[in-house]
Motif scaffolding. Structure first.
Motif, PDB file in Angstrom:
ATOM      1  N   LEU A  65       1.928   4.216   8.323  1.00 49.81           N
ATOM      2  CA  LEU A  65       1.176   5.323   7.915  1.00 49.81           C
ATOM      3  C   LEU A  65      -0.116   4.368   7.308  1.00 49.81           C
ATOM      4  CD1 LEU A  65       0.538   8.434   7.224  1.00 49.81           C
ATOM      5  CD2 LEU A  65       1.578   7.556   4.863  1.00 49.81           C
ATOM      6  N   ALA A  66      -1.314   5.188   8.017  1.00 53.79           N
ATOM      7  CA  ALA A  66      -2.694   4.152   7.501  1.00 53.79           C
ATOM      8  C   ALA A  66      -2.969   4.825   6.134  1.00 53.79           C
ATOM      9  CB  ALA A  66      -3.890   4.979   8.647  1.00 53.79           C
ATOM     10  N   ILE A  67      -2.518   4.182   5.298  1.00 52.19           N
ATOM     11  CA  ILE A  67      -2.837   4.295   3.719  1.00 52.19           C
ATOM     12  C   ILE A  67      -4.145   4.019   3.104  1.00 52.19           C
ATOM     13  CG2 ILE A  67      -1.994   4.056   1.449  1.00 52.19           C
ATOM     14  CD1 ILE A  67       0.909   4.141   2.541  1.00 52.19           C
ATOM     15  N   SER A  68      -4.420   2.658   3.733  1.00 50.34           N
ATOM     16  CA  SER A  68      -5.449   2.005   3.326  1.00 50.34           C
ATOM     17  C   SER A  68      -6.406   1.816   4.661  1.00 50.34           C
ATOM     18  CB  SER A  68      -5.242   0.644   2.446  1.00 50.34           C
ATOM     19  OG  SER A  68      -4.825  -0.272   3.421  1.00 50.34           O
ATOM     20  N   GLY A  69      -7.449   1.158   4.189  1.00 48.95           N
ATOM     21  CA  GLY A  69      -8.594   1.204   4.983  1.00 48.95           C
ATOM     22  C   GLY A  69      -9.176  -0.488   5.081  1.00 48.95           C
ATOM     23  N   GLU A  70     -10.153  -0.659   5.814  1.00 48.33           N
ATOM     24  CA  GLU A  70     -10.669  -1.948   6.088  1.00 48.33           C
ATOM     25  C   GLU A  70     -10.946  -2.753   4.859  1.00 48.33           C
ATOM     26  OE1 GLU A  70     -11.303  -4.888   8.362  1.00 48.33           O
ATOM     27  OE2 GLU A  70     -10.733  -3.057   9.173  1.00 48.33           O
ATOM     28  N   PRO A  71     -11.398  -2.136   3.937  1.00 49.65           N
ATOM     29  CA  PRO A  71     -11.889  -2.967   2.549  1.00 49.65           C
ATOM     30  C   PRO A  71     -10.572  -3.649   2.147  1.00 49.65           C
ATOM     31  CG  PRO A  71     -13.088  -1.070   2.519  1.00 49.65           C
ATOM     32  CD  PRO A  71     -12.262  -0.924   3.642  1.00 49.65           C
TER      33      PRO A  71
ATOM     34  N   GLY B 208      -3.244   5.013  -2.040  1.00 49.40           N
ATOM     35  CA  GLY B 208      -4.208   5.640  -1.452  1.00 49.40           C
ATOM     36  C   GLY B 208      -4.425   7.277  -1.600  1.00 49.40           C
ATOM     37  N   PRO B 209      -5.273   7.938  -1.238  1.00 50.73           N
ATOM     38  CA  PRO B 209      -5.508   9.384  -1.593  1.00 50.73           C
ATOM     39  C   PRO B 209      -4.667  10.408  -0.559  1.00 50.73           C
ATOM     40  CG  PRO B 209      -7.256   8.428  -0.527  1.00 50.73           C
ATOM     41  CD  PRO B 209      -6.271   7.451  -0.472  1.00 50.73           C
ATOM     42  N   GLN B 210      -3.393  10.388  -0.556  1.00 51.16           N
ATOM     43  CA  GLN B 210      -2.645  11.149   0.267  1.00 51.16           C
ATOM     44  C   GLN B 210      -1.409  11.276  -0.330  1.00 51.16           C
ATOM     45  OE1 GLN B 210      -3.222   7.682   1.163  1.00 51.16           O
ATOM     46  NE2 GLN B 210      -3.365   8.060   3.367  1.00 51.16           N
ATOM     47  N   ILE B 211      -0.664  12.651  -0.232  1.00 51.78           N
ATOM     48  CA  ILE B 211       0.568  12.998  -0.468  1.00 51.78           C
ATOM     49  C   ILE B 211       1.601  12.965   0.723  1.00 51.78           C
ATOM     50  CG2 ILE B 211       2.198  14.513  -1.412  1.00 51.78           C
ATOM     51  CD1 ILE B 211       0.274  13.451  -3.477  1.00 51.78           C
ATOM     52  N   VAL B 212       2.465  12.071   0.913  1.00 53.64           N
ATOM     53  CA  VAL B 212       3.415  11.974   1.873  1.00 53.64           C
ATOM     54  C   VAL B 212       4.682  13.072   1.737  1.00 53.64           C
ATOM     55  CG1 VAL B 212       4.865  10.484   3.406  1.00 53.64           C
ATOM     56  CG2 VAL B 212       2.591   9.802   2.675  1.00 53.64           C
TER      57      VAL B 212
ATOM     58  N   ALA C 138       0.876  -1.081  -0.146  1.00 56.66           N
ATOM     59  CA  ALA C 138      -0.068   0.047   0.150  1.00 56.66           C
ATOM     60  C   ALA C 138       0.875   1.025  -0.096  1.00 56.66           C
ATOM     61  CB  ALA C 138      -1.003  -0.030   1.221  1.00 56.66           C
ATOM     62  N   MET C 139       0.631   2.125  -1.137  1.00 52.76           N
ATOM     63  CA  MET C 139       1.480   3.362  -0.854  1.00 52.76           C
ATOM     64  C   MET C 139       0.586   4.539  -1.353  1.00 52.76           C
ATOM     65  SD  MET C 139       3.112   2.847  -4.787  1.00 52.76           S
ATOM     66  CE  MET C 139       2.391   3.293  -6.071  1.00 52.76           C
ATOM     67  N   SER C 140       1.152   5.730  -0.752  1.00 52.76           N
ATOM     68  CA  SER C 140       0.560   6.929  -1.148  1.00 52.76           C
ATOM     69  C   SER C 140       0.376   7.293  -2.757  1.00 52.76           C
ATOM     70  CB  SER C 140       1.078   8.174  -0.197  1.00 52.76           C
ATOM     71  OG  SER C 140       2.464   8.222  -0.862  1.00 52.76           O
ATOM     72  N   ALA C 141      -0.338   8.493  -2.871  1.00 51.00           N
ATOM     73  CA  ALA C 141      -0.419   8.729  -4.263  1.00 51.00           C
ATOM     74  C   ALA C 141       0.958   9.228  -4.848  1.00 51.00           C
ATOM     75  CB  ALA C 141      -1.248   9.885  -4.488  1.00 51.00           C
ATOM     76  N   ASP C 142       1.623   9.220  -4.077  1.00 55.08           N
ATOM     77  CA  ASP C 142       3.135  10.076  -4.690  1.00 55.08           C
ATOM     78  C   ASP C 142       4.071   8.610  -4.227  1.00 55.08           C
ATOM     79  OD1 ASP C 142       3.149  10.457  -1.629  1.00 55.08           O
ATOM     80  OD2 ASP C 142       4.501  12.091  -1.791  1.00 55.08           O
ATOM     81  N   GLY C 143       3.760   7.507  -4.008  1.00 54.42           N
ATOM     82  CA  GLY C 143       4.607   6.504  -3.951  1.00 54.42           C
ATOM     83  C   GLY C 143       5.431   6.143  -2.847  1.00 54.42           C
ATOM     84  N   LYS C 144       4.956   6.607  -1.544  1.00 53.30           N
ATOM     85  CA  LYS C 144       5.576   6.376  -0.448  1.00 53.30           C
ATOM     86  C   LYS C 144       4.979   5.448   0.297  1.00 53.30           C
ATOM     87  CE  LYS C 144       8.327   9.969  -1.343  1.00 53.30           C
ATOM     88  NZ  LYS C 144       9.719   9.831  -1.925  1.00 53.30           N
ATOM     89  N   LEU C 145       5.861   4.473   1.033  1.00 53.37           N
ATOM     90  CA  LEU C 145       5.343   3.366   1.946  1.00 53.37           C
ATOM     91  C   LEU C 145       4.854   3.788   3.227  1.00 53.37           C
ATOM     92  CD1 LEU C 145       7.224   0.195   1.013  1.00 53.37           C
ATOM     93  CD2 LEU C 145       5.157   1.223  -0.083  1.00 53.37           C
TER      94      LEU C 145
ATOM     95  N   ASP D   4     -11.570   5.885  -1.897  1.00 58.58           N
ATOM     96  CA  ASP D   4     -10.864   6.977  -2.417  1.00 58.58           C
ATOM     97  C   ASP D   4      -9.736   6.338  -3.181  1.00 58.58           C
ATOM     98  OD1 ASP D   4     -12.978   8.558  -2.285  1.00 58.58           O
ATOM     99  OD2 ASP D   4     -12.323   9.297  -0.324  1.00 58.58           O
ATOM    100  N   GLY D   5      -9.341   5.100  -3.073  1.00 65.06           N
ATOM    101  CA  GLY D   5      -8.018   4.742  -3.578  1.00 65.06           C
ATOM    102  C   GLY D   5      -8.164   3.497  -4.791  1.00 65.06           C
ATOM    103  N   VAL D   6      -7.342   2.939  -5.244  1.00 61.23           N
ATOM    104  CA  VAL D   6      -7.416   2.079  -6.348  1.00 61.23           C
ATOM    105  C   VAL D   6      -6.298   0.769  -6.088  1.00 61.23           C
ATOM    106  CG1 VAL D   6      -5.844   3.363  -7.776  1.00 61.23           C
ATOM    107  CG2 VAL D   6      -7.496   1.822  -8.892  1.00 61.23           C
ATOM    108  N   VAL D   7      -6.626  -0.308  -6.480  1.00 62.55           N
ATOM    109  CA  VAL D   7      -5.896  -1.446  -6.303  1.00 62.55           C
ATOM    110  C   VAL D   7      -5.485  -1.693  -7.914  1.00 62.55           C
ATOM    111  CG1 VAL D   7      -5.601  -3.764  -5.896  1.00 62.55           C
ATOM    112  CG2 VAL D   7      -6.895  -2.429  -4.273  1.00 62.55           C
TER     113      VAL D   7
END
Length: 221
Positions: free
Chosen positions: A23-29, A176-180, A8-15, A211-214
Motif C-alpha cells: 500500500l502506498a502510504i507515504s510518498g517521496e519525501p 499517512g492520511p488514509q483509512i484502510v 509507515a502506517m495508515s491513520a488507523d494503524g494498518k501496514l 498530509d502525514g506526520v512522522v
C-alpha cells in the motif's frame, strides 16, 4: 546495539490491506527519509513474511548516500537481516543477491536442506532457538559481527517480538492520511499482543510531511 523500528502506517494503524498487498502510504519525501536511515545503519532487518510478500532489496537507493558510505570506509549498502525461523526465504529472493551481506536468522527446526540452499546463495546463517528464532541470542551474535546500528523495517510479527524481548530502542513511524480498515489487516505490532507489562514510549520528535506526520519515540527502560 541500537535498534530502530521504522514503519509507515495508515491513520488507523494498518501496514497494508487485509489481502497483505503493498500500500502506498507515504510518498517521496518519506522515502528519502527512510533511505537516509538505511544509509546511517549497519544493517536493515525484516521478517521472512516481508520477504515473501514484497521481495525487497533493502539497499540504499541514493547514489550520493552510497558514495558517502564508501567514503567513510563502509560497505556500499548496510547488511541485511532476515528473521526466518523455518528458513522459508526463497533461494532467488533479492535479499540474497550480492548487493550486500545477508544474515538469515533461523531456528534449530529449520530444515537442513533449506539452510543449505540459503548458505549456497551466500547467506550467513545465524542459528538460535529451538522452534522460533531466539532474538536475544541472534542479535547478540550480530553485535559480535560488528552490527551496532540496526534498522527494522517490518513486519508486524518481527516488530512485536523485538518489543517483547526488549530489543527496541527507538520507534519512528510515518502516519499517512488514509483509512484502510480490516480486522485481518496487519498492524505495526502483531504477534500475540501484550496483556500486561506494556512497553511505554516517550515522544521525542514530531514532523509534518505532506498530509502525514512522522512520529519518533524512544523506548522507556
Amino acid at each position: 546495539m541500537h535498534v530502530v523500528v521504522n514503519a509507515a502506517m495508515s491513520a488507523d494503524g494498518k501496514l497494508s490491506t487485509r489481502e497483505r498487498t503493498q500500500l502506498a502510504i507515504s510518498g517521496e519525501p518519506d522515502f528519502e527519509r527512510v533511505d537516509r536511515l538505511r544509509a546511517e545503519s549497519d544493517a536493515v532487518a525484516v521478517g521472512v513474511g516481508t520477504v515473501l510478500a514484497d521481495d525487497p532489496s533493502l539497499t540504499v537507493k541514493s547514489s550520493s548516500l552510497r558514495a558517502n558510505r564508501v567514503d567513510a570506509g563502509r560497505a556500499v549498502n548496510p547488511a541485511r537481516i532476515v528473521a526466518d525461523s523455518r528458513a522459508r526465504t526463497p533461494a532467488d529472493a533479492i535479499v540474497l543477491d550480492d548487493a550486500a551481506e545477508t544474515y538469515v536468522l533461523v531456528s534449530e527446526a529449520a530444515p537442513v536442506e533449506r539452510r543449505s540452499a540459503l548458505a549456497e546463495r551466500g547467506a550467513t546463517l545465524v542459528t538460535a532457538g529451538e522452534e522460533r528464532v531466539d532474538l536475544l541470542r541472534a542479535f547478540a551474535t550480530l553485535q559480535d559481527e560488528g552490527l551496532e546500528a540496526v534498522m527494522v523495517e517490518g513486519g508486524g510479527e518481527l516488530i512485536f517480538s523485538l518489543f517483547d524481548t526488549g530489543l527496541v530502542d527507538e520507534l519512528s513511524v510515518f502516519v499517512g492520511p488514509q483509512i484502510v480498515g480490516g480486522r485481518e489487516a496487519p498492524t505495526l505490532a502483531d504477534g500475540e499482543g501484550f496483556v500486561e507489562a506494556f512497553p511505554t514510549l516517550s515522544l521525542s520528535d514530531v514532523e509534518q510531511v505532506g498530509d502525514g506526520v512522522v512520529l519518533t519515540w524512544t523506548v522507556d527502560r
